[in-house]
Design a protein around this motif. Structure first.
Motif, mmCIF file in Angstrom:
data_model
loop_
_atom_site.group_PDB
_atom_site.id
_atom_site.type_symbol
_atom_site.label_atom_id
_atom_site.label_comp_id
_atom_site.label_asym_id
_atom_site.label_seq_id
_atom_site.Cartn_x
_atom_site.Cartn_y
_atom_site.Cartn_z
ATOM 1 N N VAL A 120 0.903 -1.144 -0.146
ATOM 2 C CA VAL A 120 -0.131 -0.025 0.347
ATOM 3 C C VAL A 120 0.408 0.948 0.413
ATOM 4 N N VAL A 121 1.832 1.632 1.319
ATOM 5 C CA VAL A 121 3.065 2.627 0.796
ATOM 6 C C VAL A 121 3.339 2.338 0.088
ATOM 7 N N ASN A 122 3.852 1.854 -1.069
ATOM 8 C CA ASN A 122 4.369 1.632 -2.445
ATOM 9 C C ASN A 122 2.924 2.430 -3.508
ATOM 10 N N ALA A 123 2.160 1.549 -3.515
ATOM 11 C CA ALA A 123 1.672 2.167 -4.277
ATOM 12 C C ALA A 123 0.725 3.989 -4.470
ATOM 13 N N TYR A 124 0.785 3.672 -2.915
ATOM 14 C CA TYR A 124 0.420 5.591 -2.735
ATOM 15 C C TYR A 124 1.289 6.104 -3.553
ATOM 16 N N MET A 125 2.796 6.219 -2.796
ATOM 17 C CA MET A 125 3.937 6.713 -3.235
ATOM 18 C C MET A 125 3.351 6.574 -5.226
ATOM 19 N N ASN A 126 3.166 5.359 -5.881
ATOM 20 C CA ASN A 126 2.733 5.473 -7.378
ATOM 21 C C ASN A 126 1.090 5.916 -7.696
ATOM 22 N N LEU A 127 0.858 6.645 -6.853
ATOM 23 C CA LEU A 127 -1.247 6.620 -7.195
ATOM 24 C C LEU A 127 -1.285 7.139 -8.654
ATOM 25 N N SER A 128 -1.720 6.854 -9.860
ATOM 26 C CA SER A 128 -2.090 7.350 -11.354
ATOM 27 C C SER A 128 -3.280 7.860 -10.784
ATOM 28 N N PHE A 129 -3.478 7.872 -10.060
ATOM 29 C CA PHE A 129 -4.887 8.962 -10.157
ATOM 30 C C PHE A 129 -5.868 8.767 -8.265
ATOM 31 N N THR A 130 -6.286 9.981 -7.964
ATOM 32 C CA THR A 130 -6.762 9.398 -6.681
ATOM 33 C C THR A 130 -7.899 10.459 -7.226
ATOM 34 N N SER A 131 -9.596 10.259 -6.682
ATOM 35 C CA SER A 131 -10.194 11.196 -6.889
ATOM 36 C C SER A 131 -11.017 11.310 -5.312
ATOM 37 N N TRP A 132 -11.595 12.097 -5.232
ATOM 38 C CA TRP A 132 -13.159 11.991 -3.905
ATOM 39 C C TRP A 132 -14.445 11.529 -3.601
ATOM 40 N N ASN A 133 -14.376 10.821 -3.031
ATOM 41 C CA ASN A 133 -15.857 10.307 -2.688
ATOM 42 C C ASN A 133 -16.301 10.636 -2.151
ATOM 43 N N ILE A 134 -17.145 11.540 -2.397
ATOM 44 C CA ILE A 134 -18.009 12.234 -1.748
ATOM 45 C C ILE A 134 -19.279 11.339 -0.394
ATOM 46 N N LYS A 135 -19.728 10.543 -1.422
ATOM 47 C CA LYS A 135 -21.081 9.638 -0.443
ATOM 48 C C LYS A 135 -20.077 8.722 0.834
ATOM 49 N N TYR A 136 -18.893 8.729 0.791
ATOM 50 C CA TYR A 136 -18.199 7.407 1.349
ATOM 51 C C TYR A 136 -17.218 8.911 2.226
ATOM 52 N N ASN A 137 -17.134 9.845 2.021
ATOM 53 C CA ASN A 137 -16.154 10.544 2.911
ATOM 54 C C ASN A 137 -14.868 10.176 2.414
ATOM 55 N N ARG A 138 -14.620 9.802 1.803
ATOM 56 C CA ARG A 138 -12.544 8.815 1.629
ATOM 57 C C ARG A 138 -12.370 9.339 0.380
ATOM 58 N N TYR A 139 -11.121 9.417 0.166
ATOM 59 C CA TYR A 139 -9.972 9.453 -1.372
ATOM 60 C C TYR A 139 -10.010 7.375 -2.294
ATOM 61 N N GLU A 140 -10.120 7.726 -3.112
ATOM 62 C CA GLU A 140 -10.703 5.974 -3.839
ATOM 63 C C GLU A 140 -8.999 7.004 -4.866
ATOM 64 N N GLY A 141 -8.138 5.790 -4.901
ATOM 65 C CA GLY A 141 -7.055 5.887 -4.898
ATOM 66 C C GLY A 141 -6.430 5.113 -5.577
ATOM 67 N N TYR A 142 -6.068 4.963 -7.539
ATOM 68 C CA TYR A 142 -5.353 3.393 -8.127
ATOM 69 C C TYR A 142 -4.139 3.736 -8.689
ATOM 70 N N SER A 143 -2.631 2.738 -7.789
ATOM 71 C CA SER A 143 -1.592 2.456 -8.917
ATOM 72 C C SER A 143 -2.138 1.425 -9.458
ATOM 73 N N GLU A 144 -1.295 2.612 -11.362
ATOM 74 C CA GLU A 144 -1.779 1.382 -12.323
ATOM 75 C C GLU A 144 0.110 0.156 -11.938
ATOM 76 N N ALA A 145 0.911 0.891 -11.946
ATOM 77 C CA ALA A 145 1.870 0.228 -11.836
ATOM 78 C C ALA A 145 2.022 -0.583 -10.963
ATOM 79 N N ASP A 146 1.492 -0.157 -9.641
ATOM 80 C CA ASP A 146 1.394 -1.761 -8.370
ATOM 81 C C ASP A 146 -0.452 -2.597 -8.546
ATOM 82 N N ASP A 147 -1.221 -1.699 -9.912
ATOM 83 C CA ASP A 147 -1.933 -2.864 -9.861
ATOM 84 C C ASP A 147 -2.920 -3.094 -8.742
ATOM 85 N N LEU A 148 -3.247 -1.225 -8.125
ATOM 86 C CA LEU A 148 -3.520 -1.788 -6.290
ATOM 87 C C LEU A 148 -4.945 -0.301 -5.900
ATOM 88 N N ASN A 149 -5.429 -1.079 -5.524
ATOM 89 C CA ASN A 149 -7.126 0.519 -5.637
ATOM 90 C C ASN A 149 -6.754 0.427 -3.737
#
Length: 95
Positions: free
Chosen positions: A45-74
């Protein structure tokens, strides 16, 4: 009755990642939720966070949702410090 909450912290490059621990009923030990539920290690997760390809704010659940393409991790997370250096990892999983 108060529930005891357990967390594991990982600090890297001035950031602190907080992972909730779940009780594993088989070995009676506390393990990171992401491992217990999705077989994802905190280091992944730490590695994927450093490599985030995109991130968005989910207003319904009050959280950030990111995806790292390099790590294939949400990663679903939130900040718990005003300077955004302390990150609460809600969950992480592969598609």
């Amino acid at each position: 009755m108060n529930e005891v909450k357990y967390y594991e912290l990982h600090s890297v490059n001035g950031l602190t990642f907080r992972f909730k621990l779940d009780l594993n009923p088989i070995n009676n030990k506390y393990e990171p939720h992401i491992w217990h539920r999705h077989q994802i290690e905190p280091e992944q997760v730490v590695n994927a966070y450093m490599n985030l390809s995109f991130t968005s704010w989910n207003i319904k659940y009050n959280r950030y949702e990111g995806y790292s393409e390099a790590d294939d991790l949400n990663i679903y997370y939130n900040f718990y410090s005003p300077d955004k250096t302390k990150i609460m990892v809600i969950t992480a999983f592969k598609m």
